[in-house]
Scaffold this motif. Structure first.
Motif, PDB file in Angstrom:
ATOM      1  N   PRO A 137       1.254  -1.564   0.169  1.00  0.00           N
ATOM      2  CA  PRO A 137      -0.315  -0.265  -0.173  1.00  0.00           C
ATOM      3  C   PRO A 137       0.877   1.550   0.168  1.00  0.00           C
ATOM      4  N   PHE A 190      -3.203   3.079   5.749  1.00  0.00           N
ATOM      5  CA  PHE A 190      -3.502   1.486   5.609  1.00  0.00           C
ATOM      6  C   PHE A 190      -3.311   0.792   7.113  1.00  0.00           C
ATOM      7  N   ARG A 243      -8.352  -2.371   4.343  1.00  0.00           N
ATOM      8  CA  ARG A 243      -8.755  -1.161   2.954  1.00  0.00           C
ATOM      9  C   ARG A 243      -7.982   0.048   3.171  1.00  0.00           C
ATOM     10  N   PHE A 244      -7.573  -0.132   1.678  1.00  0.00           N
ATOM     11  CA  PHE A 244      -6.336   1.476   1.995  1.00  0.00           C
ATOM     12  C   PHE A 244      -7.018   2.953   1.261  1.00  0.00           C
ATOM     13  N   CYS A 295      -6.502  -4.509   0.211  1.00  0.00           N
ATOM     14  CA  CYS A 295      -5.502  -4.505  -1.176  1.00  0.00           C
ATOM     15  C   CYS A 295      -4.586  -5.567   0.514  1.00  0.00           C
ATOM     16  N   ASP A 331      -1.424  -6.524   2.686  1.00  0.00           N
ATOM     17  CA  ASP A 331       0.521  -6.362   3.200  1.00  0.00           C
ATOM     18  C   ASP A 331       0.740  -7.417   4.477  1.00  0.00           C
TER      19      ASP A 331
END
Length: 266
Positions: free
Chosen positions: A164, A170, A195-196, A211, A213
Motif C-alpha cells: 500500500p 492502511f 482497506r487502503f 489490498c 500487506d
C-alpha cells in the motif's frame, strides 16, 4: 518467506523462460485463443511480452529515473509476420541492458523499489507467467521451477497485490489474515487483507480499496491456503494449478482475498 534470488538467477530465468515462450509460440497458429487471457490470441500474447520487455529495456539501458521520461516509450505493433523478429530483438535488448546494469542502479519503476534489481525480478516473473500462457495456448504445459515460483508467490503477495502506497492510510486488520504454505519448499507467508484509502499526490485520483500487506508470522490466521509453490503462484496469478489447493478458514476473509485478486493482476 523465501529469500530473494540472486540477480544473476533472475537473468537466467528471464532468458530461459523468454526462449521457451518464443519457441512454443513459433509452432502455434497466431489466431489460437489464449485461454488465460480472455480476448487475446497468440499474436496478441507475443506482442504483449515484446512490448513489455522493450519498455523495460529502454528504462534500464538509458538509466531513466522519472515518470516523465518514460511516458514517451512506445512500441508500434508490426504485422504478424514481423512479430517473432520483434520479440527476439526486444528480449535480447532487455537481457543485455540488465546484464550491463548493476542490480542497485537507480531506475524508474511504478513500485517503491526504484532499481534495476526490481526490473530483473519483475521481468523474470513476467516471462514465467506468460511462458505458461503460451504453453496453455499450445497445450504443452511444463513444470515451473519451485524456487522461482516461491519467489513469485512472495512478489505477487507483497508487490502486485500489496505494498500500500505511503501517501494513503492502511491499517492492518488481524480479523482477516491469510497464511500461505508451500508444501514442497516449506516457505510460508502471512498477509492481512485490509482497506487502503488515499488521494494520489498532486490532486490525483482518490482510492478506496482492499489490498494486502505483510503481518508477522505469529499473528493467528483466519484463513489458509496451501499447495506447492508452483500451484500457489499459478493460483495467485489466476492461472490453473496442476494439483489441488487446500483452502480453509473464514469465508469473509477468503471473499476479501478473492476481491483483491479479481481487481489485481491479469
Amino acid at each position: 518467506m523465501p529469500r530473494r534470488l540472486d540477480y544473476s538467477r533472475y537473468l537466467t530465468h528471464l532468458a530461459e523462460d523468454s526462449a521457451r515462450f518464443a519457441e512454443v509460440l513459433s509452432r502455434t497458429p497466431y489466431e489460437t485463443a489464449v485461454p488465460t487471457c480472455p480476448g487475446w490470441d497468440a499474436a496478441d500474447l507475443l506482442f504483449h511480452l515484446a512490448e513489455v520487455q522493450a519498455f523495460w529495456a529502454r528504462i534500464v539501458a538509458r538509466r531513466l529515473t522519472t515518470g516523465d521520461q518514460v511516458d514517451e516509450l512506445e512500441t508500434v505493433r508490426p504485422g504478424d509476420a514481423e512479430l517473432a523478429a520483434l520479440f527476439a530483438d526486444r528480449t535480447a535488448a532487455l537481457q543485455e541492458a540488465l546484464r550491463d546494469t548493476p542490480a542497485e542502479t537507480p531506475v524508474w519503476t511504478w513500485a517503491s523499489e526504484q532499481t534495476a534489481g526490481f526490473c530483473a525480478r519483475r521481468q523474470a516473473h513476467e516471462a514465467l507467467i506468460h511462458r505458461l500462457d503460451a504453453e496453455l495456448t499450445a497445450g504443452e504445459r511444463s513444470a515451473l521451477d519451485p524456487t522461482l515460483a516461491a519467489d513469485g508467490v512472495d512478489e505477487v503477495l507483497g508487490v502486485m497485490y500489496g505494498e500500500p502506497p505511503a501517501w494513503g492510510a492502511f491499517t492492518a486488520d488481524h480479523d482477516h489474515v491469510v497464511r500461505f504454505d508451500a508444501t514442497d519448499t516449506g516457505d510460508t507467508w502471512s498477509v492481512t487483507v485490509a482497506r487502503f484509502v488515499g488521494l494520489e499526490p498532486g490532486g490525483g485520483a482518490a482510492h478506496e480499496t482492499d489490498c494486502l500487506d505483510w503481518v508477522a508470522d505469529d499473528v493467528p490466521p483466519t484463513a489458509s491456503v496451501s499447495a506447492t509453490a508452483a500451484d500457489l503462484d499459478c493460483w495467485l496469478w489466476r492461472r490453473p494449478p496442476v494439483g489441488e489447493l487446500t483452502v480453509s478458514g473464514s469465508e469473509a476473509t477468503l471473499d476479501r482475498l478473492a476481491a483483491v485478486m479479481a481487481d489485481g493482476v491479469s
